[in-house]
Design an enzyme around this catalytic site. Structure first.
Site: not given
Ligand SMILES: *Cc1c(COP(=O)(O)O)cnc(C)c1O
Length: 395
Positions: A132, A217, A246
């Site tokens: 994700f 990420d 986040k």
């Molecule tokens: C939440 C998340 C995203 C996307 O972040 P948004 O602020 O919702 O665009 C990308 N990578 C990971 C691992 C995430 O948990």
């Protein structure tokens, strides 16, 4: 709370929140809940964190937006602090997590063409199944979740999907046209999936050998969640680029960034990439304060300490047959309910009725990610409610 004017792209639990403080939120009827989701880790420091709110309020009375057409006086301090925290050379500020991921994808491709010498339009990026990374049309092009992916074609080419945690499959996917890898050190939405300990170091080694950039990420895994500042520290992995988001926004607003090698990020010259809101003074003030909070190590330590009891208690639920399995690190856990007893959604509804808010990831899996600022007593209280809920469902 089902206005016909609101697009139905979420199916929230039937609760309408009106207030929050620390680990607790209150609904419009005055009922309080322990927030065991914490905005998918955006609220690592709790709701209305005193230090962060004071910083934001002060900045709201000072300067909020300049655009990058002009520098603001907090941009350099934020960049310096974030690079010190990440022990790296350079950062590029954005807003949402997806924008940070897009920035990293663009950086890897740009480097692939300009430095590695891969012909234009053929550079590929390796990603993992179950990933994700956000919701843009490019990012969902390589999502293996049909709900996130389907009906949005045509899809962006240039991505190779490999099984997560399988080093041999990763090695086999490398070609001379591979410019980069994008991977979560622990898959959050995937259900807190922790790869084998030698996986990330192996990926890093293969990237070096094959002249490929490694982007981690850490948008959900980073900034204290696992008990480390970054989950990569758990395996001693050093990426070329890292995506953050986040919790970088302190639970107040979207703040994201890509950090990493100066020789890669400095390939973005004036006009080749940007964002109207990225690096705005309010975001910089909050991001800088988040860095200062994490520099103390207090919440990483708390996540490690509370994480021990958290993990033991969850394991006792598995041992008792209330759960099929659990994965946890720091204050982050993925729990699998036996599907014969219900879905993750069923468990979350039962939890909600007992005063704990959590969210299913998929199927019969739920994820717990309470604020790192939570107390041992509050966490115990929430785990008692979880135990009751599991007993109710498992019968
Ligand atoms: C939440 C998340 C995203 C996307 O972040 P948004 O602020 O919702 O665009 C990308 N990578 C990971 C691992 C995430 O948990």
């Amino acid at each position: 709370m089902a206005s016909p004017h609101l697009a139905p792209n979420y199916a929230p639990l039937p609760v309408v929140l009106a207030q929050g403080k620390g680990s607790w939120v209150t609904d419009t009827g005055g009922k309080t809940y322990f927030d065991a989701l914490a905005g998918y880790s955006a609220l690592n420091f709790g709701h209305l964190n005193n230090e962060l709110i004071a910083t934001a309020k002060q900045q709201l009375d000072t300067l909020t937006l300049t655009s990058r057409a002009f520098d603001n006086n907090l941009l350099d301090p934020f960049a310096d602090a974030l690079c010190a925290l990440a022990q790296t050379e350079m950062m590029l500020p954005m807003n949402s997590g997806a924008e940070a991921v897009e920035t990293a994808l663009k950086a890897m491709r740009r480097w692939g063409h300009l430095v590695k010498g891969v012909a234009p339009d053929v550079g590929t990026i390796i990603v993992a199944d179950g990933n994700f990374h956000g919701r843009t049309s490019t990012i969902i092009s390589f999502s293996t979740d049909p709900v996130a992916h389907d009906a949005y074609g045509p899809y962006a080419p240039g991505f190779t999907i490999v099984p997560y945690g399988d080093l041999a499959a990763f090695e086999a996917a490398l070609t001379p046209e591979t410019v980069g890898v994008l991977i979560e050190p622990i898959q959050g939405e995937g259900g807190v999936i922790i790869p084998p300990a030698d996986y990330l170091p192996g990926v890093q080694r293969l990237c070096k050998e094959h002249e490929v950039l490694l982007t981690l990420d850490e948008i959900q895994s980073g900034l204290g969640r696992t008990g480390k500042t970054f989950a990569r520290e758990l395996t001693g992995t050093t990426p070329d680029l890292m995506c953050l988001g986040k919790a970088l926004g302190g639970g107040i607003m979207p703040v994201s960034a890509v950090t990493g090698r100066a020789d890669v990020l400095s390939l973005f010259t004036a006009g080749t990439h940007g964002s109207t809101f990225g690096g705005n003074p309010l975001a910089c003030a909050i991001g800088l304060k988040v860095c200062e909070i994490l520099e103390t190590g207090v919440w990483q330590e708390a996540a490690t300490e509370l994480g021990k009891a958290f993990s033991e208690r969850l394991q006792s639920f598995v041992d008792e047959g209330l759960l099929v399995s659990k994965r946890s690190v720091g204050l982050w856990a993925g729990l699998d309910l036996d599907p014969q007893y219900g879905t993750g959604h069923d468990l979350c509804v039962t939890l909600m009725e007992r005063g704990v808010l959590a969210k299913d990831t998929h199927g019969s899996t739920i994820r717990l990610a309470p604020p790192l600022t939570t107390s041992a007593e509050d966490l115990d209280w929430a785990l008692d409610r979880l135990e009751e809920s599991l007993r109710q469902l498992v019968g």
